[in-house]
Write a protein that holds these residues in place. Structure first.
Motif, PDB file in Angstrom:
ATOM      1  N   GLU A   1      -9.962   3.197  -8.148  1.00 54.39           N
ATOM      2  CA  GLU A   1      -9.759   2.846  -9.205  1.00 54.39           C
ATOM      3  C   GLU A   1      -8.276   3.009 -10.019  1.00 54.39           C
ATOM      4  N   TYR A   2      -7.438   4.080  -9.454  1.00 53.45           N
ATOM      5  CA  TYR A   2      -6.070   4.210  -9.876  1.00 53.45           C
ATOM      6  C   TYR A   2      -5.465   2.846  -9.416  1.00 53.45           C
ATOM      7  N   GLU A   3      -5.514   2.301  -8.184  1.00 56.13           N
ATOM      8  CA  GLU A   3      -4.776   1.255  -7.737  1.00 56.13           C
ATOM      9  C   GLU A   3      -5.187  -0.220  -8.484  1.00 56.13           C
ATOM     10  N   LYS A   4      -6.445  -0.119  -8.852  1.00 54.22           N
ATOM     11  CA  LYS A   4      -6.949  -1.425  -9.463  1.00 54.22           C
ATOM     12  C   LYS A   4      -6.123  -1.145 -11.209  1.00 54.22           C
ATOM     13  N   SER A   5      -6.046   0.154 -11.452  1.00 50.97           N
ATOM     14  CA  SER A   5      -5.517   0.002 -12.901  1.00 50.97           C
ATOM     15  C   SER A   5      -3.915  -0.412 -12.941  1.00 50.97           C
ATOM     16  N   LYS A   6      -3.354  -0.057 -12.096  1.00 51.43           N
ATOM     17  CA  LYS A   6      -1.963  -0.338 -11.707  1.00 51.43           C
ATOM     18  C   LYS A   6      -1.657  -1.823 -11.269  1.00 51.43           C
ATOM     19  N   MET A   7      -2.771  -2.476 -10.751  1.00 55.53           N
ATOM     20  CA  MET A   7      -2.669  -3.987 -10.569  1.00 55.53           C
ATOM     21  C   MET A   7      -2.678  -4.597 -11.780  1.00 55.53           C
ATOM     22  N   ILE A   8      -3.497  -3.895 -12.805  1.00 52.17           N
ATOM     23  CA  ILE A   8      -3.711  -4.791 -13.847  1.00 52.17           C
ATOM     24  C   ILE A   8      -2.398  -4.542 -14.665  1.00 52.17           C
TER      25      ILE A   8
ATOM     26  N   MET B   1       0.889  -1.192   0.071  1.00 52.11           N
ATOM     27  CA  MET B   1      -0.167   0.141  -0.025  1.00 52.11           C
ATOM     28  C   MET B   1       0.854   1.319   0.063  1.00 52.11           C
ATOM     29  N   ARG B   2       0.607   2.186  -0.946  1.00 51.13           N
ATOM     30  CA  ARG B   2       1.300   3.311  -0.979  1.00 51.13           C
ATOM     31  C   ARG B   2       0.470   4.352  -0.288  1.00 51.13           C
ATOM     32  N   HIS B   3       1.323   5.673   0.089  1.00 43.80           N
ATOM     33  CA  HIS B   3       0.748   6.731   0.865  1.00 43.80           C
ATOM     34  C   HIS B   3      -0.114   7.421  -0.383  1.00 43.80           C
ATOM     35  N   ILE B   4      -1.071   8.206   0.297  1.00 42.96           N
ATOM     36  CA  ILE B   4      -1.794   9.141  -0.493  1.00 42.96           C
ATOM     37  C   ILE B   4      -1.580  10.322  -0.356  1.00 42.96           C
ATOM     38  N   VAL B   5      -0.806  11.013  -1.226  1.00 45.81           N
ATOM     39  CA  VAL B   5      -0.148  12.510  -1.164  1.00 45.81           C
ATOM     40  C   VAL B   5      -0.961  13.476  -1.719  1.00 45.81           C
ATOM     41  N   LEU B   6      -1.418  14.346  -0.999  1.00 50.72           N
ATOM     42  CA  LEU B   6      -1.960  15.764  -1.543  1.00 50.72           C
ATOM     43  C   LEU B   6      -1.088  16.696  -1.946  1.00 50.72           C
ATOM     44  N   ILE B   7      -1.254  17.432  -3.202  1.00 47.60           N
ATOM     45  CA  ILE B   7      -0.504  18.410  -3.675  1.00 47.60           C
ATOM     46  C   ILE B   7      -1.759  19.468  -4.050  1.00 47.60           C
ATOM     47  N   GLY B   8      -1.076  20.615  -4.169  1.00 53.36           N
ATOM     48  CA  GLY B   8      -1.968  21.547  -4.502  1.00 53.36           C
ATOM     49  C   GLY B   8      -1.409  23.160  -4.177  1.00 53.36           C
ATOM     50  N   PHE B   9      -2.331  24.289  -4.751  1.00 49.59           N
ATOM     51  CA  PHE B   9      -1.769  25.591  -4.251  1.00 49.59           C
ATOM     52  C   PHE B   9      -2.331  25.731  -2.765  1.00 49.59           C
ATOM     53  N   MET B  10      -1.558  26.698  -2.211  1.00 56.97           N
ATOM     54  CA  MET B  10      -2.040  27.238  -0.881  1.00 56.97           C
ATOM     55  C   MET B  10      -3.567  27.452  -0.796  1.00 56.97           C
ATOM     56  N   GLY B  11      -3.945  27.013   0.138  1.00 55.68           N
ATOM     57  CA  GLY B  11      -5.696  27.351   0.303  1.00 55.68           C
ATOM     58  C   GLY B  11      -6.579  26.308  -0.614  1.00 55.68           C
ATOM     59  N   SER B  12      -5.689  25.191  -1.136  1.00 56.56           N
ATOM     60  CA  SER B  12      -6.734  24.229  -1.886  1.00 56.56           C
ATOM     61  C   SER B  12      -7.324  23.347  -0.993  1.00 56.56           C
ATOM     62  N   GLY B  13      -7.002  23.232   0.230  1.00 56.67           N
ATOM     63  CA  GLY B  13      -7.778  22.321   1.174  1.00 56.67           C
ATOM     64  C   GLY B  13      -7.075  21.152   1.547  1.00 56.67           C
ATOM     65  N   LYS B  14      -5.476  20.985   1.041  1.00 55.48           N
ATOM     66  CA  LYS B  14      -4.759  19.765   1.560  1.00 55.48           C
ATOM     67  C   LYS B  14      -4.822  19.501   2.753  1.00 55.48           C
ATOM     68  N   THR B  15      -4.671  20.352   3.716  1.00 53.01           N
ATOM     69  CA  THR B  15      -4.676  19.904   5.256  1.00 53.01           C
ATOM     70  C   THR B  15      -6.031  19.439   5.757  1.00 53.01           C
ATOM     71  N   GLU B  16      -6.886  20.214   5.599  1.00 54.73           N
ATOM     72  CA  GLU B  16      -8.213  19.659   5.955  1.00 54.73           C
ATOM     73  C   GLU B  16      -8.783  18.639   5.215  1.00 54.73           C
ATOM     74  N   THR B  17      -8.655  18.475   4.121  1.00 55.68           N
ATOM     75  CA  THR B  17      -9.134  17.199   3.221  1.00 55.68           C
ATOM     76  C   THR B  17      -8.378  15.953   3.667  1.00 55.68           C
ATOM     77  N   GLY B  18      -6.969  16.232   3.832  1.00 49.75           N
ATOM     78  CA  GLY B  18      -6.096  15.291   4.174  1.00 49.75           C
ATOM     79  C   GLY B  18      -6.439  14.456   5.696  1.00 49.75           C
ATOM     80  N   LYS B  19      -6.738  15.325   6.517  1.00 49.21           N
ATOM     81  CA  LYS B  19      -7.103  14.971   8.008  1.00 49.21           C
ATOM     82  C   LYS B  19      -8.397  14.427   8.000  1.00 49.21           C
ATOM     83  N   ARG B  20      -9.300  14.565   7.239  1.00 50.40           N
ATOM     84  CA  ARG B  20     -10.670  14.116   6.964  1.00 50.40           C
ATOM     85  C   ARG B  20     -10.675  12.609   6.151  1.00 50.40           C
ATOM     86  N   LEU B  21      -9.815  12.787   5.193  1.00 52.20           N
ATOM     87  CA  LEU B  21      -9.596  11.495   4.382  1.00 52.20           C
ATOM     88  C   LEU B  21      -8.951  10.421   5.204  1.00 52.20           C
TER      89      LEU B  21
END
Length: 178
Positions: free
Chosen positions: A169-176, A1-21
């Motif tokens: 979906e991404y993980e399934k496609s990579k397994m295939i 299992m690989r990490h899920i890494v959130l990138i984006g501009f300041m204010g895009s919601g990376k921290t709050e979305t990351g915590k909730r995810l």
């Protein structure tokens, strides 16, 4: 299992979305900026003013390299400038699935208005600064991203649902592919 890494501009919601995810997935959450400020015992603004941006960017690279050794899957939020350092591309790709949280200029401006904690946005003409920085950063974010999610004005529940579905979906496609 690989990490899920959130990138984006300041204010895009990376921290709050990351915590909730992370909470919904029942895995740890790590904010790279918080890791750095905790280790340095200084705010990002203080690190920038005392040591400069180049020093801060080196701390980001060190942190992301260390996360490559972490075995437990987690959701990781990285600062908006971390992907702009070419040497970090390799480390980001190695550690996880990269999810770009894409926000419009209007959304970002609304979220960042009055924020005094972001050294690169201080001074007049917030919208102009966002537009200029986004023009440079967005192509890099898009190139690095395995998944792009437009944040718009979605609720966190909708946003997290969309991210989870696309990660699966991404993980399934990579397994295939393997």
């Amino acid at each position: 299992m690989r990490h899920i890494v959130l990138i984006g501009f300041m204010g895009s919601g990376k921290t709050e979305t990351g915590k909730r995810l992370a909470q919904e997935m029942r895995i740890p959450f790590l904010d790279v900026d918080k890791k750095i400020t905790s280790e340095m015992r200084m705010s990002v603004a203080d690190i920038f003013s005392r040591f400069g941006e180049v020093f801060f960017r080196a701390l980001e690279t060190k942190a992301i390299k260390e996360l490559g050794q972490e075995k437990q899957r987690m959701v990781i939020s990285v600062g908006g400038g971390l992907p702009m350092q070419q040497q970090n591309h390799k480390y980001l790709k190695e550690i996880g699935i990269i999810v770009y949280l894409k926000g419009s200029v209007d959304t970002l401006k609304r979220r960042l208005q009055g924020d005094r904690t972001r050294p690169l946005l201080q001074g007049a003409d917030l919208e102009g600064k966002i537009r200029k920085m986004l023009a440079a950063r967005e192509p890099v974010y898009e190139k690095l991203a395995d998944i792009t999610v437009v944040t718009a004005d979605q609720s966190f529940r909708e946003l997290i649902g969309q991210i989870r579905k696309q990660v699966e979906e991404y993980e399934k496609s990579k397994m295939i592919d393997n």
